[in-house]
Design an enzyme around this catalytic site. Structure first.
Site, PDB file in Angstrom:
ATOM      1  N   TYR A 142       0.821  -1.211   0.000  1.00 35.65           N
ATOM      2  CA  TYR A 142       0.000   0.000   0.000  1.00 35.65           C
ATOM      3  C   TYR A 142       0.856   1.264   0.000  1.00 35.65           C
ATOM      4  O   TYR A 142       0.399   2.314  -0.438  1.00 35.65           O
ATOM      5  CB  TYR A 142      -0.906   0.038   1.234  1.00 35.65           C
ATOM      6  CG  TYR A 142      -2.214  -0.704   1.097  1.00 35.65           C
ATOM      7  CD1 TYR A 142      -2.241  -2.060   0.836  1.00 35.65           C
ATOM      8  CD2 TYR A 142      -3.427  -0.034   1.251  1.00 35.65           C
ATOM      9  CE1 TYR A 142      -3.445  -2.741   0.738  1.00 35.65           C
ATOM     10  CE2 TYR A 142      -4.629  -0.705   1.156  1.00 35.65           C
ATOM     11  CZ  TYR A 142      -4.636  -2.057   0.903  1.00 35.65           C
ATOM     12  OH  TYR A 142      -5.832  -2.726   0.810  1.00 35.65           O
ATOM     13  N   LYS A 190       3.441 -15.362   3.225  1.00 41.22           N
ATOM     14  CA  LYS A 190       3.704 -16.126   2.001  1.00 41.22           C
ATOM     15  C   LYS A 190       5.221 -16.319   1.954  1.00 41.22           C
ATOM     16  O   LYS A 190       5.909 -15.889   1.023  1.00 41.22           O
ATOM     17  CB  LYS A 190       3.162 -15.342   0.788  1.00 41.22           C
ATOM     18  CG  LYS A 190       3.168 -16.094  -0.518  1.00 41.22           C
ATOM     19  CD  LYS A 190       2.094 -17.172  -0.619  1.00 41.22           C
ATOM     20  CE  LYS A 190       2.272 -17.989  -1.876  1.00 41.22           C
ATOM     21  NZ  LYS A 190       1.368 -19.146  -1.947  1.00 41.22           N
ATOM     22  N   ASP A 222      -2.604 -18.381   1.257  1.00 47.11           N
ATOM     23  CA  ASP A 222      -3.587 -19.129   0.452  1.00 47.11           C
ATOM     24  C   ASP A 222      -4.254 -20.204   1.308  1.00 47.11           C
ATOM     25  O   ASP A 222      -5.472 -20.392   1.275  1.00 47.11           O
ATOM     26  CB  ASP A 222      -2.939 -19.723  -0.815  1.00 47.11           C
ATOM     27  CG  ASP A 222      -1.584 -20.383  -0.573  1.00 47.11           C
ATOM     28  OD1 ASP A 222      -1.062 -20.303   0.560  1.00 47.11           O
ATOM     29  OD2 ASP A 222      -1.039 -20.982  -1.522  1.00 47.11           O
ATOM     30  N   ASP A 246      -6.299  -7.068   4.360  1.00 42.64           N
ATOM     31  CA  ASP A 246      -7.450  -6.458   3.678  1.00 42.64           C
ATOM     32  C   ASP A 246      -8.336  -7.548   3.082  1.00 42.64           C
ATOM     33  O   ASP A 246      -9.551  -7.557   3.265  1.00 42.64           O
ATOM     34  CB  ASP A 246      -6.932  -5.516   2.572  1.00 42.64           C
ATOM     35  CG  ASP A 246      -8.067  -4.868   1.804  1.00 42.64           C
ATOM     36  OD1 ASP A 246      -9.008  -4.367   2.449  1.00 42.64           O
ATOM     37  OD2 ASP A 246      -8.016  -4.878   0.562  1.00 42.64           O
ATOM     38  N   ASP A 250     -12.286  -9.229   4.611  1.00 42.56           N
ATOM     39  CA  ASP A 250     -13.553  -9.227   3.858  1.00 42.56           C
ATOM     40  C   ASP A 250     -14.105 -10.644   3.810  1.00 42.56           C
ATOM     41  O   ASP A 250     -15.303 -10.875   3.971  1.00 42.56           O
ATOM     42  CB  ASP A 250     -13.342  -8.737   2.407  1.00 42.56           C
ATOM     43  CG  ASP A 250     -13.661  -7.253   2.236  1.00 42.56           C
ATOM     44  OD1 ASP A 250     -13.464  -6.494   3.210  1.00 42.56           O
ATOM     45  OD2 ASP A 250     -14.085  -6.848   1.136  1.00 42.56           O
TER      46      ASP A 250
HETATM   47  C1  IPM Z   1     -10.400  -1.212   3.968  1.00 42.98           C
HETATM   48  C2  IPM Z   1     -10.655  -0.651   2.585  1.00 42.98           C
HETATM   49  C3  IPM Z   1      -9.475   0.226   2.192  1.00 42.98           C
HETATM   50  C4  IPM Z   1      -8.227  -0.626   2.205  1.00 42.98           C
HETATM   51  C5  IPM Z   1      -9.641   0.932   0.841  1.00 42.98           C
HETATM   52  C6  IPM Z   1     -10.894   1.769   0.790  1.00 42.98           C
HETATM   53  C7  IPM Z   1      -8.436   1.752   0.486  1.00 42.98           C
HETATM   54  O1  IPM Z   1     -10.868  -1.676   1.690  1.00 42.98           O
HETATM   55  O2  IPM Z   1     -10.303  -0.421   4.928  1.00 42.98           O
HETATM   56  O3  IPM Z   1     -10.317  -2.428   4.108  1.00 42.98           O
HETATM   57  O4  IPM Z   1      -7.923  -1.304   1.217  1.00 42.98           O
HETATM   58  O5  IPM Z   1      -7.518  -0.605   3.207  1.00 42.98           O
HETATM   59 MN    MN Z   2     -10.885  -3.685   2.531  1.00 45.07          MN
END
Ligand code: IPM
Ligand code: MN
Length: 357
Positions: A142, A190, A222, A246, A250
């Site tokens: 990032y 990894k 993975d 990240d 999710d």
């Molecule tokens: C999160 C979001 C952010 C990230 C984006 C919006 C830049 O997906 O906070 O998880 O990737 O960190």
């Molecule tokens: Mn995210």
């Protein structure tokens, strides 16, 4: 206690969900006799439109002067579909994380019994799952430089960099978390491919003797992605680098039934930021349909982490849980859309519950 909170609603559904989290915060503050002061500031696409900068200096100043930041979401389709845009809303979020030194993002997986049916996984796999992901937030791909394009535009590059200092401080936090929980730590990397991962693994092994009670295991990312879906109960504390964290969080969030349920706390050197893990959901913006619970639960984390006000945090969680049990939920959590409540109606329900509690 005096509570001095910066409110950064951001883009998309941000203003709607933050409005509900703020009402809940106000109600709880009043109930427990705290003096609440909130100030709003611009971030993301809204800030680009107003100032040209997705994280304006005034916003940073306000964050620095506050004890906590309540954050909504960031992102706008106008920029997603324009790869040539030089200034992007997400840069505001990244600048905020970097400038506030928020190197750790705490993302708990919370399973609410009344949402078990909403999980895409079988109940017996999900019931009792309880883990927290600690995502490194200010390093890796990032932020690593160089990042960009070759002169002819046909080659692009991102750089993954981690220093010993960055890895040590996030692992220390993760070991300490594990000590307060079930004393199991999974380091996700990894290391079979990446040099940065091998540094993480080396440092973690060096640190292990300082925490003899913590059982550490190392897992390739993975494999971790698969295990989260197959055996979510096997995890207690998971720590990983920025991009892996990240993606995995999710994935973890839908186990709980909806991406709209999971809060997070970003902590580090300066003021901590409390934000839902989901994004700005532009398709729902302005429609009063988005689930405010992740942001309301982020406010609970704010009481807990920024102020050590655990009773206040517990009451917010209890109120959210009660709303789910009562079926007072937004459309992401109902099969029958005609039974769904609006964002603000869920806020009303939770505020009422807190007032009566
Ligand atoms: C999160 C979001 C952010 C990230 C984006 C919006 C830049 O997906 O906070 O998880 O990737 O960190
Ligand atoms: Mn995210």
């Amino acid at each position: 206690m005096k509570l001095n909170i910066a409110v950064l609603a951001g883009d998309g559904i941000g203003p709607e969900i933050v409005a509900q989290a703020l009402r809940v915060t106000e109600t709880v503050a009043k109930k427990f006799g705290h003096e609440l002061q909130t100030k709003e500031a611009l971030v993301g696409a809204a800030a680009i439109d107003a100032t040209g900068n997705p994280y304006p200096d005034e916003t940073h100043e306000l964050c620095m002067q506050s004890d906590a930041v309540l954050f909504g979401a960031i992102g706008h389709p106008r920029f997603d579909n324009d790869p040539s845009a030089k200034v992007r809303p997400e840069q505001g979020l990244l600048a905020m994380r970097k400038k506030l030194g928020l190197y750790a993002n705490i993302r708990p997986l919370i399973i609410f019994p009344s949402l078990l049916e909403k999980s895409p996984l079988k109940t017996d796999r999900v019931e009792g799952a309880d883990f927290v992901t600690i995502r490194e937030l200010t390093g890796g791909l990032y932020f690593g430089q160089p990042q960009g394009r070759s002169e002819n535009g046909d080659t692009a590059y991102d750089t993954c960099i981690y220093t010993r200092m960055e890895v040590e401080r996030i692992l220390k936090l993760a070991f300490e978390f594990a000590m307060k929980r079930k004393k199991r730590l999974t380091v996700v990397d990894k290391a079979n491919v990446l040099a940065t991962s091998r540094l993480w693994r080396q440092i973690s092994k060096e640190m292990e003797p300082q925490y003899p009670e913590v059982v550490v295991d190392y897992m390739f990312v993975d494999n971790a992605a698969m295990q989260i879906i197959q055996w979510p109960k096997r995890f207690d504390v998971m720590v990983t680098e920025n991009l892996f964290g990240d993606i995995l969080t999710d994935e973890a969030s839908v186990i709980a039934g909806s991406l709209g349920m999971l809060p997070s706390a970003s902590i580090g050197i300066h003021t901590s930021v409390f934000e839902p893990i989901h994004g700005s959901y532009p398709q729902a913006a302005g429609k009063n349909i988005a689930n405010p619970c992740a942001t309301i639960l982020s406010a609970a984390m704010m009481f807990e982490y920024a102020y050590k006000l655990d009773k206040e945090a517990a009451l917010i969680r209890k109120a959210v849980e009660a709303s789910l049990e009562a079926g007072a939920v937004t459309e992401d959590l109902t099969d029958d859309k005609s039974k769904a409540l609006s964002t603000s109606a869920v806020g009303d329900w939770i505020v009422e519950y807190i007032l009566k509690a």
